[in-house]
Design a protein around this motif. Structure first.
Motif, PDB file in Angstrom:
ATOM      1  N   THR A  45     -44.104 129.528  11.621  1.00 53.26           N
ATOM      2  CA  THR A  45     -43.760 130.802  11.521  1.00 53.26           C
ATOM      3  C   THR A  45     -45.398 131.595  12.082  1.00 53.26           C
ATOM      4  OG1 THR A  45     -45.335 130.849   9.366  1.00 53.26           O
ATOM      5  CG2 THR A  45     -42.872 130.281   9.127  1.00 53.26           C
ATOM      6  N   ARG A  88     -36.725 128.986   9.349  1.00 51.81           N
ATOM      7  CA  ARG A  88     -36.546 130.267  10.214  1.00 51.81           C
ATOM      8  C   ARG A  88     -37.542 131.341   9.959  1.00 51.81           C
ATOM      9  NH1 ARG A  88     -31.376 128.158  11.628  1.00 51.81           N
ATOM     10  NH2 ARG A  88     -30.479 127.065  10.062  1.00 51.81           N
ATOM     11  N   THR A  89     -37.706 132.084  11.158  1.00 55.47           N
ATOM     12  CA  THR A  89     -38.832 133.217  11.013  1.00 55.47           C
ATOM     13  C   THR A  89     -38.076 134.482  11.623  1.00 55.47           C
ATOM     14  OG1 THR A  89     -40.485 131.698  11.338  1.00 55.47           O
ATOM     15  CG2 THR A  89     -41.102 134.078  11.587  1.00 55.47           C
ATOM     16  N   PRO A  90     -36.796 134.960  10.844  1.00 55.88           N
ATOM     17  CA  PRO A  90     -36.182 136.230  11.404  1.00 55.88           C
ATOM     18  C   PRO A  90     -37.039 137.164  11.906  1.00 55.88           C
ATOM     19  CG  PRO A  90     -35.753 135.947   8.897  1.00 55.88           C
ATOM     20  CD  PRO A  90     -36.772 134.585   9.600  1.00 55.88           C
ATOM     21  N   ALA A 126     -33.149 138.293   7.718  1.00 57.38           N
ATOM     22  CA  ALA A 126     -33.541 137.454   6.786  1.00 57.38           C
ATOM     23  C   ALA A 126     -32.619 137.402   5.449  1.00 57.38           C
ATOM     24  CB  ALA A 126     -34.916 138.275   6.381  1.00 57.38           C
ATOM     25  N   HIS A 149     -29.923 134.796   6.408  1.00 58.99           N
ATOM     26  CA  HIS A 149     -30.444 133.559   6.024  1.00 58.99           C
ATOM     27  C   HIS A 149     -30.633 133.303   4.350  1.00 58.99           C
ATOM     28  CE1 HIS A 149     -30.886 132.436  10.057  1.00 58.99           C
ATOM     29  NE2 HIS A 149     -31.798 133.374  10.298  1.00 58.99           N
ATOM     30  N   ALA A 150     -31.101 134.286   3.682  1.00 59.93           N
ATOM     31  CA  ALA A 150     -31.199 133.986   2.218  1.00 59.93           C
ATOM     32  C   ALA A 150     -29.769 133.707   1.700  1.00 59.93           C
ATOM     33  CB  ALA A 150     -31.902 135.302   1.429  1.00 59.93           C
ATOM     34  N   GLY A 191     -31.037 129.880   2.325  1.00 58.34           N
ATOM     35  CA  GLY A 191     -32.385 129.500   2.625  1.00 58.34           C
ATOM     36  C   GLY A 191     -33.261 129.885   1.551  1.00 58.34           C
ATOM     37  N   LEU A 209     -36.562 131.723   0.503  1.00 59.23           N
ATOM     38  CA  LEU A 209     -37.422 132.751   0.984  1.00 59.23           C
ATOM     39  C   LEU A 209     -38.868 132.148   0.646  1.00 59.23           C
ATOM     40  CD1 LEU A 209     -35.538 135.919  -0.347  1.00 59.23           C
ATOM     41  CD2 LEU A 209     -35.690 135.211   2.008  1.00 59.23           C
ATOM     42  N   GLU A 225     -34.062 124.338   3.585  1.00 54.87           N
ATOM     43  CA  GLU A 225     -34.229 125.526   4.785  1.00 54.87           C
ATOM     44  C   GLU A 225     -35.070 126.526   3.965  1.00 54.87           C
ATOM     45  OE1 GLU A 225     -30.041 125.121   7.257  1.00 54.87           O
ATOM     46  OE2 GLU A 225     -30.954 127.079   6.762  1.00 54.87           O
ATOM     47  N   VAL A 235     -36.789 130.251   4.844  1.00 51.42           N
ATOM     48  CA  VAL A 235     -36.746 131.581   5.498  1.00 51.42           C
ATOM     49  C   VAL A 235     -38.182 132.314   5.546  1.00 51.42           C
ATOM     50  CG1 VAL A 235     -35.408 133.761   5.692  1.00 51.42           C
ATOM     51  CG2 VAL A 235     -34.424 131.644   5.251  1.00 51.42           C
ATOM     52  N   SER A 236     -38.918 131.998   6.499  1.00 47.96           N
ATOM     53  CA  SER A 236     -39.969 132.960   6.590  1.00 47.96           C
ATOM     54  C   SER A 236     -40.018 134.491   6.669  1.00 47.96           C
ATOM     55  CB  SER A 236     -40.898 132.497   7.589  1.00 47.96           C
ATOM     56  OG  SER A 236     -42.207 133.297   7.683  1.00 47.96           O
TER      57      SER A 236
END
Lengths: 157, 266, 336
Positions: free
Chosen positions: A68, B6-8, B14, B17-18, B22, B24, B44, B46-47
């Motif tokens: 990240t 994942r870094t949307p 985001a 993915h959530a 995923g 958060l 999974e 999600v950043s």
């Protein structure tokens, strides 16, 4: 998902490595890049032995998912000495007997560097707050606070 | 075992993915600790780091704080200087560089001191989800969380008038320790008596609570020792204290009136 | 609401070393071709500074600068035997072994220098900077670097020495119980000054005055490290640490360094330290051990200071705010 290629600027050098999903910045520094100064103490952000500078800010590197922060700049203890010469913080720790077993020392020095980068003339309270996330079991903290104040004085013109 | 991080780079991505399941992750101070100990539920992550939901803006006295604003950024913000003491009572600099305003809404007591402040400030929370956006009072989020697939995007609050904001946190040590009792309050006075009071307490219930009983005692009366002692004793009716490694339920209830008084009188 | 101030003290005498089945440590010293003296040990430096003290003992005995000493420790597969780093035994046993080895190495060094300079060994002295010279005729001298080279390549001599210190096993006299279990005893006293918040039971340690009698302070700065580090740990045990906060149940046992309470840098008192020296006849340059004892006296000193401040007598650690507050409630007849 497979391992990702991550790029970081570490101690002013561009570094590229693979990271499996969920790998922390700490693990990448130690295992992928061989930079052993940052330590694994608790894996929860409560001991501070993993402290490094991320884009100039002190962070618990065990809590940063390295994927990240792709593209960020990182500074570790290995990047503190200049041309093989200890910097003021390192010299002050050495001469002030501010280290015993040394396990907290890398994190303490990085917290000190972060403080002095922003505040070249800290009070004792400023120093205490800067290291409030770094656990030391040996020294009782006094010599460490004194060394950081000493380093600040040495660094000021 | 984590299979993807994942870094949307957009809020919509985001949310997507959530909604797909995923977990958060904002600053990572909670989730990565779970990853490190092998106890995170979802494979999974999600950043939210690059989803574009940071930043602080002020319009008059109305502040909007993006959810991924770090506690360090709040600490450094001139607009939110009144929150500085509260933020500095949370953890340590190397945690505050990572931990976020949004994330603080979801940590259990006795952590989550900023959430206590937001409750006292009558803040609202902006939420984006697969079915659209909504804005709710912070106590709704503190009580119920958010629905699967939803992402907190910002909090809104009114910066309190000078002299009306009070904060005091009792800890087992002076820095970097969880709340035994935390008091956050916006209290207005006129003619020497209290005209309005919103008092939130931390460390004394599973979630931050409003000390409505204490508020009732204070209205129309001066902020003096005997009045505050009475309010503090009344506040015992608003709490559900617990035992933990820091203090017992008995101790928290016992010293609540002391710390309530000290929040206002020092 | 009041902050009640109190003062209390406690003292301790603490043995250096243990009995075990006999307690030996061994040291071997040899010079390299360029005059570095390698001290080989199995002893461990865990941060207390044993390597530094060993280098000091070796340098002092050899008559050479510290820079000429290389301490090589902790390969227990190959190194000369050590029982370990515990029981405050390191400086005493290892120091004595190193002095013995260095004394033998010095004799050899002077004998080789005597050959090299064609004088009697008895006429030689070391100047402390690396030279071995003739007393009263310092211009007739040789530097250790040249001497070591000559020892290897001209004279065929090993400049080396062997050392061991053994505390012999001692059994109690059955009739009287007398025995001789340790080598010597160090002594300490701590005076603690505390402040008790009588509304919350919170105890703050304002000052700790520590006096330590330790035979000989071979390295005063490192002695101070032990005194202060130990004082902090004593305060931590006294007021904060527990693995069972609700003993005897295991409920809410701490799971991380946040929950395992320890005072941080904002919670430390002012330390005042005084060192006294009454050299031990059997210690290296008279030194006694100081490692473990430094956490002892602070704890009862703090308990006594709490009693002095507010009348609450606590005998179970940690002296938490709740225990103090419940004690105050008892004294005042409060029942909440």
């Amino acid at each position: 998902m497979a391992s990702q290629v991550v790029n970081l600027r570490v101690n002013e050098r561009s570094r590229e490595f693979l990271a499996a999903p969920g790998t922390s910045l700490l693990s990448s520094l130690r295992d992928a890049l061989g930079l052993m100064a940052a330590k694994r103490g608790c894996a929860q952000g409560s001991c501070g032995t993993c402290t490094v500078l991320l884009d100039g800010r002190p962070v618990m590197s065990c809590l940063v998912a390295v994927e990240t922060v792709d593209g960020a700049s990182v500074r570790t203890l290995e990047g503190v000495a200049r041309d093989g010469e200890l910097d003021e913080v390192q010299a002050a720790f050495l001469e002030g007997f501010a280290t015993q077993c040394g396990f907290c020392t890398a994190g303490m020095i990085m917290s000190a560097e972060a403080l002095l980068d922003r505040n070249p003339d800290p009070t004792r309270e400023d120093v205490v707050e800067a290291i409030s996330g770094n656990v030391c079991r040996c020294t009782g903290y006094g010599p460490i606070v004194d060394a950081i104040l000493d380093a600040a004085a040495r660094r000021r013109p | 075992m984590i299979t993807a991080v994942r870094t949307p780079e957009s809020l919509a991505a985001a949310v997507g993915h959530a909604a797909a399941g995923g977990r958060l992750m904002a600053g990572g101070t909670v989730v990565m600790a779970q990853v490190n100990s092998g106890s995170v539920g979802s494979p999974e992550l999600v950043s939210l780091r690059r989803a574009g939901i940071g930043g602080i803006s002020l319009d008059g006295s109305a502040a909007r704080i993006g959810a991924t604003t770090t506690l360090a950024e709040v600490e450094e913000s001139p607009e939110l200087a009144f929150l500085r003491d509260a933020v500095r009572s949370i953890a340590s600099p190397a945690i505050r560089s990572l931990a976020t305003v949004g994330g603080n809404l979801f940590v259990p007591q006795p952590y989550g001191d900023l959430a206590v402040c937001l409750l006292a400030l009558d803040a609202t929370v902006e939420i984006a989800g697969p079915d659209g956006s909504r804005e709710v009072p912070v106590d709704v989020v503190l009580a119920n969380g958010v629905a699967p697939g939803e992402v907190v995007t910002a909090v809104r609050l009114a910066v309190p008038a000078p002299g009306t904001w009070f904060y005091h946190k009792a800890m087992r040590r002076k820095l970097n320790s969880a709340a035994i009792v935390a008091v956050a309050a916006v209290v207005g006075t006129a003619g020497g008596v209290v005209t309005s009071a919103r008092i939130a307490l931390g460390g004394v219930a599973p979630r931050p609570v409003r000390a409505v009983s204490a508020e009732g005692v204070l209205i129309g009366r001066p902020l003096e020792t005997d009045v505050l002692d009475e309010a503090g004793r009344a506040a015992r009716g608003d709490i559900e204290p617990f035992d933990d490694a820091y203090a017992s339920a008995w101790y928290r209830a016992r010293v609540l009136p002391v710390h309530l008084r000290r929040a206002f009188l020092g | 609401m009041a902050k009640l101030r109190g003062r209390g003290y406690a003292s301790v005498n603490y043995p250096t070393g243990m009995n075990l089945g006999g307690d030996p440590s061994q040291a071997l010293i040899h010079a390299t071709t360029t005059g570095t003296f390698v001290v080989s040990l199995s002893s461990v430096d865990l941060g207390q500074g044993l390597k530094t003290v060993v280098a000091q003992c070796a340098a002092e005995t050899l008559g050479l600068p510290m820079e000429n000493i290389l301490v090589d420790t902790a390969d227990t597969d190959t190194g000369p035997h050590c029982m370990g780093t515990f029981a405050s035994r390191g400086t005493h046993r290892v120091g004595n072994a190193v002095i013995m080895a260095a004394a033998e190495a010095r004799e050899v060094m002077l004998a080789v220098a005597a050959e090299e300079l064609e004088v009697d060994a008895g006429d030689l002295e070391t100047d402390g900077t690396g030279y071995i010279q003739v007393k009263g005729a310092e211009e007739k001298r040789v530097h250790i670097t040249d001497l070591a080279l000559a020892a290897h390549f001209t004279h065929g001599r090993t400049i080396s020495g062997r050392g061991i210190f053994l505390k012999e096993k001692n059994d109690p006299v059955p009739e009287t119980g007398e025995m001789d279990p340790d080598s010597c005893q160090a002594h300490a006293c701590t005076v603690a000054v505390v402040e008790v918040d009588d509304e919350t039971g919170v105890v703050e340690v304002l000052e700790m005055h520590n006096a330590y009698e330790i035979g000989r302070a071979l390295n005063p700065a490192m002695v101070a490290q032990q005194v202060e580090g130990g004082a902090w740990m004593g305060m931590s045990h006294a007021l904060f640490e527990s693995t069972e906060p609700y003993y005897p149940t295991r409920d809410h046992g701490p799971g991380d360094f946040n929950e395992y309470l320890m005072p941080g840098p904002a919670d430390i008192p002012m330390y005042h330290n005084a060192i006294l020296e009454r050299p031990a006849g059997n210690g290296p340059f008279g030194a006694k051990g100081i490692g473990e004892m430094t956490a002892n006296a602070p704890i009862p000193a703090i308990a006594n200071a709490i009693f002095d401040a507010c009348g609450v007598r606590l005998d179970t650690m940690p002296f938490t705010p709740e225990r103090v507050l419940r004690g105050l409630d008892e004294l005042r007849g409060n029942h909440h």
